[in-house]
Design an enzyme around this catalytic site. Structure first.
Site: not given
Ligand code: PEP
Ligand code: MG
Length: 601
Positions: A206, A448, A472, A519
């Site tokens: 934080h 992923e 992942d 993402c």
């Molecule tokens: C990923 O695996 O790229 C992802 C965005 O999910 P997390 O980082 O929450 O596993």
């Molecule tokens: Mg993931």
């Protein structure tokens, strides 16, 4: 520039000692160090108080908690305008003062073991540390720091130890502290303090979040900086690279004076342009969205020009509570996000819990390989009631905003079919009850797991969108634990195998007529943008503060320059070959992005 590491200790020469930590907030500061003195709350004695003193000791503990509460309330009340958006962090600290494991746990220890409050509190914090250390998410590990900060405040009230009052520091200095709590960070006088560095803390603490929102350069996690630096030392701090230079030489000073000017000009330009559309010079438009974990981050998404939420990680509400959240609690928080973001899309990822992330109220079995275990969709399919509760909450909130649903860690077609079956059961139950919900919600999956990438043509027929989770996907494809620093050097987004997979997923999605987004962390790094554009990725989703720099990169290239690049890139044999091509083609644009992470060598 070669910063050199000149450890020559002659009188004339600067020591130019370089320390490497974690970049907490971008920016460069050059100035004199001010070492923040802390009452040492680590050294705590244990003593027995005897039965007759137990009640008085419990009262003493409660008094210390009350005084801590008053102190925090005063800080919140007097919070200057520029810190207002961070008030929620201090509100959370207020709640932590009454956290069951800390508050009740300490009282029970005093009563049962007849020991002093300080020792009982120390034991409670150690217990919480043990529980939290088993969690794999860096974000949640960082929340442990909040508990430590809160308990230090109580401890200072118990022992009477004082600490430097940060709000009194009125020189143009760089603060050097063992640790700064969020409350202390909000007391920094912005116009006085040039930046700060700490021994403890990480990127998602934080303290770092506040530093970033206030745009104070910060380097955290330096481990021994408070032992190496004394008040008055000249320092350079580089918040992008996580570097601190003590007693810099002429070359370093000149270099960083220039860098500082460049960074400030860049920041001003980015602030002006973060709300412009993410469109290449030749008019190719992508959507730049945000990844969030808490409702409170939505403000920062809008401030940074986010065009929606591409990934809402929903684990937080499960991991922070003493029991499972109710459908109503989940609904309220999903609704809040959907309403604030409306009409922009909000992608709610269903629970990615399991492995070694377990909340209270969720039974856990022992797993030798938790990352390959009962995680995410696998866990939800095994616990359909927990899953259905979340799905009902999402469907209800989707009636009030532009919500999409996304299943994590899909590895086969059967899993998607099974998840959609439970979703349709949830729709039916809401229908029967006459509860309003949106039955036309868009359904997506995270790609992923390598098997999902390979099957992407088949999976694309089952869903409305894909979101590629490179964090992942890299972990499972290259077989490296994403949290293991010993194999971190093998974690390469530009690994040819990863690029082939990402490219084929985009192509499979597009031939089935669905949108594809990314993402994982790969999306927030400007140097990778030309490759993602060339693949015609529809959306990029990332942490909110990276949005302006990624938009800037998109706006500075043209799709027609990126397109031929992908053909070349896909022929390369190693990540380094690809880095070289990117550097040769877009080096100039990378130079322009002052806070851009350098490409790996
Ligand atoms: C990923 O695996 O790229 C992802 C965005 O999910 P997390 O980082 O929450 O596993
Ligand atoms: Mg993931």
């Amino acid at each position: 520039m070669d910063l050199g590491n000149n450890n020559n200790m002659s009188h004339e020469k600067s020591k130019n000692i370089i320390l490497k930590g974690i970049g907490g907030a971008p920016g460069i500061a050059i100035g004199k160090a001010y070492l923040v003195e802390r009452g040492n709350v680590d050294i705590v004695d244990k003593y027995y108080i005897g039965k007759e003193w137990v009640q008085a000791e419990v009262e003493r503990f409660k008094d210390a908690v009350n005084n801590s509460t008053k102190e925090l309330l005063k800080i919140i009340e007097e919070l200057p305008e520029e810190y207002r958006e961070n008030a929620y962090i201090l509100d959370a600290h207020l709640m932590l003062l009454k956290d069951k494991m800390i508050h009740q746990g300490t009282i029970e220890r005093i009563e049962q073991e007849q020991i002093n409050s300080e020792w009982a509190l120390k034991k409670s914090v150690e217990h919480v540390k043990e529980v939290f250390s088993k969690m794999s998410t860096p974000y949640l590990k960082e929340r442990l720091n909040d508990i430590v900060h809160v308990s230090e405040r109580i401890l200072r009230n118990l022992t009477g130890h004082s600490t430097d009052d940060i709000s009194d520091i009125n020189k143009r200095v760089i603060l050097v502290a063992h640790d700064l709590s969020p409350a202390e960070t909000t007391q920094i006088q912005l116009e006085r303090v040039k930046g700060f560095i700490t021994d403890l803390g990480g990127r998602t603490s934080h303290t770092a979040i506040i530093a970033r929102s206030l745009e104070i350069p910060a380097v955290l996690g330096l481990e021994r900086a408070t032992h190496q630096i004394t008040t008055g030392d000249l320092l350079i701090i580089d918040g992008m690279r996580g570097l601190v230079i003590i007693d810099p030489n002429e070359e370093a000073l000149t270099y960083y004076h220039n860098e500082k000017g460049r960074f400030e000009a860049y920041e001003a330009m980015v602030a002006r342009s973060s709300h412009l559309p993410a469109e290449t010079i030749d008019g190719y438009r992508v959507r730049v969205m945000a990844n969030i974990e808490m409702v409170e981050e939505v403000v920062s998404v809008l401030d940074h020009g986010g065009e929606g939420i591409g990934l809402y990680r929903t684990e937080y509400l499960y991991l922070n509570k003493k029991s499972l959240p109710t459908e109503q609690e989940l609904f309220e928080s999903y609704r809040e996000i959907a309403e604030i973001m409306n009409p922009r899309p909000v992608t709610i990822r269903t629970l990615d819990i399991g492995g070694d992330k377990f909340g209270n109220g969720i039974e856990r079995g022992h797993e030798v390989n938790p990352a390959l275990g009962l995680r995410a969709i696998r866990f939800c399919l095994k616990e359909p009631e927990i899953f259905k509760t979340q799905l009902r909450a999402i469907l209800r909130a989707a009636a009030l905003g532009n919500i999409r649903i996304m299943f994590p860690m899909i590895s086969s077609v059967e899993e998607v079919i099974a998840a959609k079956q439970i979703l349709s059961d949830a729709c039916e139950s809401l229908d029967r009850e006459g509860t309003p919900f949106n039955k036309d919600i868009d359904i997506g999956i995270m790609v992923e797991v390598p098997s999902a990438a390979v099957l992407s043509d088949l999976l694309a027929r089952e869903v409305d969108f894909f979101s590629i989770g490179t964090n992942d996907l890299i972990q499972y494809s290259i077989a490296i634990d994403r949290g293991n620093e010993h194999v971190a050097h093998l974690y390469q987004p530009l690994h040819p195998a990863i690029l082939r997979m990402v490219k084929s997923v985009v192509a499979a999605g597009h031939s089935a007529g669905i949108k594809v987004s990314i993402c994982g962390e790969m999306a927030c790094s400007p140097p990778y943008v030309p490759i993602l554009l060339a693949m015609e990725m529809d959306e990029l989703s990332m942490n909110p503060i990276s949005i302006p720099q990624v938009k800037k990169m998109i706006r500075s290239v043209s799709l027609s320059d990126c397109k031929p690049l992908i053909k070349e890139v896909m022929k390369q044999r190693t990540a380094q070959d690809i880095v070289n091509i990117l550097q040769d083609t877009f080096g100039e644009q990378f130079q322009d992005i002052a806070s851009c992470e350098p490409l790996p060598d």
